[in-house]
Structures are given as structure tokens and as C-alpha cells.
Motif scaffolding. Structure first.
Motif, PDB file in Angstrom:
ATOM      1  N   VAL A 227      34.406 -19.845  46.074  1.00 33.11           N
ATOM      2  CA  VAL A 227      34.391 -21.093  45.310  1.00 33.11           C
ATOM      3  C   VAL A 227      35.768 -21.746  45.306  1.00 33.11           C
ATOM      4  N   VAL A 228      36.817 -20.950  45.177  1.00 29.17           N
ATOM      5  CA  VAL A 228      38.170 -21.510  45.214  1.00 29.17           C
ATOM      6  C   VAL A 228      38.434 -22.167  46.568  1.00 29.17           C
TER       7      VAL A 228
ATOM      8  N   MET B  32      38.284 -19.436  58.259  1.00 34.22           N
ATOM      9  CA  MET B  32      38.779 -18.643  59.384  1.00 34.22           C
ATOM     10  C   MET B  32      40.209 -18.153  59.189  1.00 34.22           C
ATOM     11  N   THR B  33      40.913 -18.684  58.194  1.00 32.60           N
ATOM     12  CA  THR B  33      42.303 -18.273  57.975  1.00 32.60           C
ATOM     13  C   THR B  33      42.494 -17.635  56.605  1.00 32.60           C
ATOM     14  N   LEU B  34      42.173 -18.382  55.544  1.00 32.01           N
ATOM     15  CA  LEU B  34      42.431 -17.876  54.199  1.00 32.01           C
ATOM     16  C   LEU B  34      41.480 -16.752  53.805  1.00 32.01           C
TER      17      LEU B  34
ATOM     18  N   ALA C  45      42.477 -13.399  55.348  1.00 32.63           N
ATOM     19  CA  ALA C  45      43.768 -12.985  54.803  1.00 32.63           C
ATOM     20  C   ALA C  45      43.631 -12.487  53.368  1.00 32.63           C
ATOM     21  N   VAL C  46      42.874 -13.206  52.549  1.00 32.91           N
ATOM     22  CA  VAL C  46      42.704 -12.806  51.149  1.00 32.91           C
ATOM     23  C   VAL C  46      41.937 -11.491  51.052  1.00 32.91           C
ATOM     24  N   LEU C  47      40.881 -11.334  51.839  1.00 33.52           N
ATOM     25  CA  LEU C  47      40.109 -10.090  51.800  1.00 33.52           C
ATOM     26  C   LEU C  47      40.942  -8.905  52.277  1.00 33.52           C
ATOM     27  N   ALA C  48      41.784  -9.124  53.266  1.00 34.45           N
ATOM     28  CA  ALA C  48      42.647  -8.038  53.738  1.00 34.45           C
ATOM     29  C   ALA C  48      43.670  -7.649  52.673  1.00 34.45           C
ATOM     30  N   MET C  49      44.207  -8.632  51.964  1.00 33.64           N
ATOM     31  CA  MET C  49      45.179  -8.325  50.913  1.00 33.64           C
ATOM     32  C   MET C  49      44.518  -7.638  49.719  1.00 33.64           C
ATOM     33  N   LEU C  50      43.298  -8.032  49.392  1.00 37.80           N
ATOM     34  CA  LEU C  50      42.610  -7.409  48.262  1.00 37.80           C
ATOM     35  C   LEU C  50      42.172  -5.987  48.576  1.00 37.80           C
TER      36      LEU C  50
ATOM     37  N   LEU D 183      36.625 -29.594  59.366  1.00 40.16           N
ATOM     38  CA  LEU D 183      37.800 -28.982  59.995  1.00 40.16           C
ATOM     39  C   LEU D 183      38.586 -28.128  59.002  1.00 40.16           C
ATOM     40  N   VAL D 184      38.824 -28.675  57.820  1.00 40.49           N
ATOM     41  CA  VAL D 184      39.605 -27.948  56.820  1.00 40.49           C
ATOM     42  C   VAL D 184      38.880 -26.688  56.375  1.00 40.49           C
ATOM     43  N   ASP D 185      37.592 -26.819  56.076  1.00 36.75           N
ATOM     44  CA  ASP D 185      36.868 -25.671  55.532  1.00 36.75           C
ATOM     45  C   ASP D 185      36.669 -24.583  56.578  1.00 36.75           C
ATOM     46  N   ALA D 186      36.285 -24.961  57.783  1.00 36.73           N
ATOM     47  CA  ALA D 186      35.978 -23.952  58.793  1.00 36.73           C
ATOM     48  C   ALA D 186      37.231 -23.257  59.308  1.00 36.73           C
ATOM     49  N   PHE D 187      38.243 -24.030  59.671  1.00 38.55           N
ATOM     50  CA  PHE D 187      39.383 -23.442  60.373  1.00 38.55           C
ATOM     51  C   PHE D 187      40.539 -23.056  59.454  1.00 38.55           C
ATOM     52  N   LEU D 188      40.709 -23.749  58.347  1.00 42.90           N
ATOM     53  CA  LEU D 188      41.798 -23.400  57.441  1.00 42.90           C
ATOM     54  C   LEU D 188      41.340 -22.438  56.354  1.00 42.90           C
ATOM     55  N   VAL D 189      40.202 -22.744  55.728  1.00 43.73           N
ATOM     56  CA  VAL D 189      39.742 -21.927  54.604  1.00 43.73           C
ATOM     57  C   VAL D 189      39.011 -20.686  55.093  1.00 43.73           C
TER      58      VAL D 189
END
Length: 221
Positions: free
Chosen positions: A30-31, A159-161, A164-169, A151-157
Motif C-alpha cells: 500500500v505504501v 521491481m526496485t523498492l 529491496a524492502v523484503l530483503a532488508m526485512l 513506469l513508476v509503479d512497475a520499474f521503481l516501486v
């Protein structure tokens, strides 16, 4: 809009919580969606109200934003964002349930589903970007903001964030409180329980090779 956006946010958190059996994964989804919406709103204001890139897109120096554009934009981008989220994260969760290793599961799930998400995003971007070539200002604004939002949702959110967030958690991303697990239904969307049941039945079957083989009756002369 003040009712529509909070409603879909709350419903999406509940549904994703039931699907992924996690608290942090729906919140993260959601974020990420809210980041996409904020970027899309900023883009449409920057282009149409502030008059930037008006020569490239063929719009007047300044133009008002259509009143119903935010609601339709939120609805379409929400559907696409949750589609990419479920497709991407479900493979990660499937790998985590099998291996119980957080970071390798993120890598494996991303490798398995990133190409499909990329292809789907490129297709939707091409469709929405084609609207910009029209003469109608409303259609042009819809196409521009939706193409940018994809573009923002698919490639930035997604495919990137998201990886990264799941790996850090780590393992915390897939934690689900026991008291909550007892009170919410288990949808079993991916069929893990069915697979476990089939594997258990397969283990209970007798070994055919170890069974005694009765000799065939002798043929009558």
C-alpha cells in the motif's frame, strides 16, 4: 476522493493480509501504491498546470486538470499495481515457504517473475502513451498520467523498492502473529495446503517395488 482512496487502501491491506499471511507485506504494498499515486499527481500538475513540456505533448501553456481524472487514475493504477505486486511477491512467498530463507527467496522469486512484470508494464505503457498522440486534451491527460504511473509503479516501486524492502526485512516480512492467524480465514490462494496433502498421501502409499509379486499361473497344456 477522500472516501474512495482510504477505502481501497483499507480493503487492499485486508485482502493482501489474507493472501500472503503477513502484516508487513500488505503495508509495504500500500505504501508503494501511495508513492505511485503521489508521483502521478505531481506529474500531471507539472505538465498541465505548470505548463512544462507543453510543446512536446502538444498541450496549451497551462490547462486545468479534469475533475474526474484523479478517481479514474487511482482506480486504474491501483488495479495494475496490485496485479504486479501479487504476481511478483507470490513467487517470493512460494519460495520462502519451501526454503525458509528470506533473501534467497526474494532473489528466486524476482528472477522467476520479473520478465513477465516487465513485459506487462511495457504493454500497458505503450497503450497509455498512444493516447497522448490524440487531439482531445482530456484523453491526452489520461494517457500521459497513466503511462507515467505505470513506469513508476512497475520499474521503481515493484521491481526496485519491493525486493529491496523484503530483503532488508528478512524473515520479519513473512511473520504473521499467531493470535491473528487464529481469527482470520486461510484462503490458501496458492494451494500450499493441497500440495502438502498430496505429498503426504504420496508418502503414505506403499512402495510398489517392495511388494511381493505373485507368480503368474502356469499355462495349461
Amino acid at each position: 476522493l477522500p472516501v474512495f482512496l482510504p477505502l481501497i487502501v483499507i480493503l487492499s491491506v485486508i485482502v493482501l493480509m489474507l493472501v500472503f499471511r503477513s502484516v508487513l507485506v500488505p503495508v509495504k504494498a500500500v505504501v508503494g501504491f501511495l508513492l505511485t499515486i503521489a508521483a502521478a499527481f505531481g506529474f500531471v500538475v507539472w505538465i498541465f498546470q505548470d505548463g512544462n513540456l507543453n510543446g512536446v505533448l502538444g498541450v496549451p501553456a497551462t490547462a486545468p486538470v479534469t475533475s474526474f481524472l484523479p478517481i479514474i487514475m487511482i482506480a486504474i493504477l491501483f488495479g495494475l499495481a496490485m496485479d504486479y505486486e501479487v504476481f511478483l511477491v507470490s513467487r517470493m512467498r512460494e519460495s520462502y515457504l519451501r526454503t525458509k530463507e528470506a533473501v534467497p527467496s526474494v532473489v528466486e522469486g524476482f528472477s522467476a517473475s520479473s520478465r513477465v512484470v516487465t513485459a506487462a508494464a511495457i504493454i500497458m505503457f505503450s497503450v497509455f502513451a498512444s493516447f497522448v498522440s490524440g487531439d482531445d486534451l482530456i484523453i491526452k491527460s489520461f494517457g500521459a498520467v497513466l503511462a507515467f504511473g505505470v513506469l513508476v509503479d512497475a520499474f521503481l516501486v515493484r521491481m526496485t523498492l519491493v525486493p529491496a524492502v523484503l530483503a532488508m526485512l528478512g524473515d520479519r516480512a513473512w511473520h504473521f502473529p499467531r493470535w491473528l492467524d487464529r481469527h482470520v480465514p486461510d484462503l490458501d490462494v496458492e494451494g500450499e495446503q493441497l500440495i502438502e496433502e498430496l505429498e503426504r498421501k504420496g508418502d503414505d502409499r506403499p512402495d510398489v517395488a517392495a511388494l511381493p509379486v505373485e507368480p503368474a499361473p502356469a499355462a495349461a497344456d
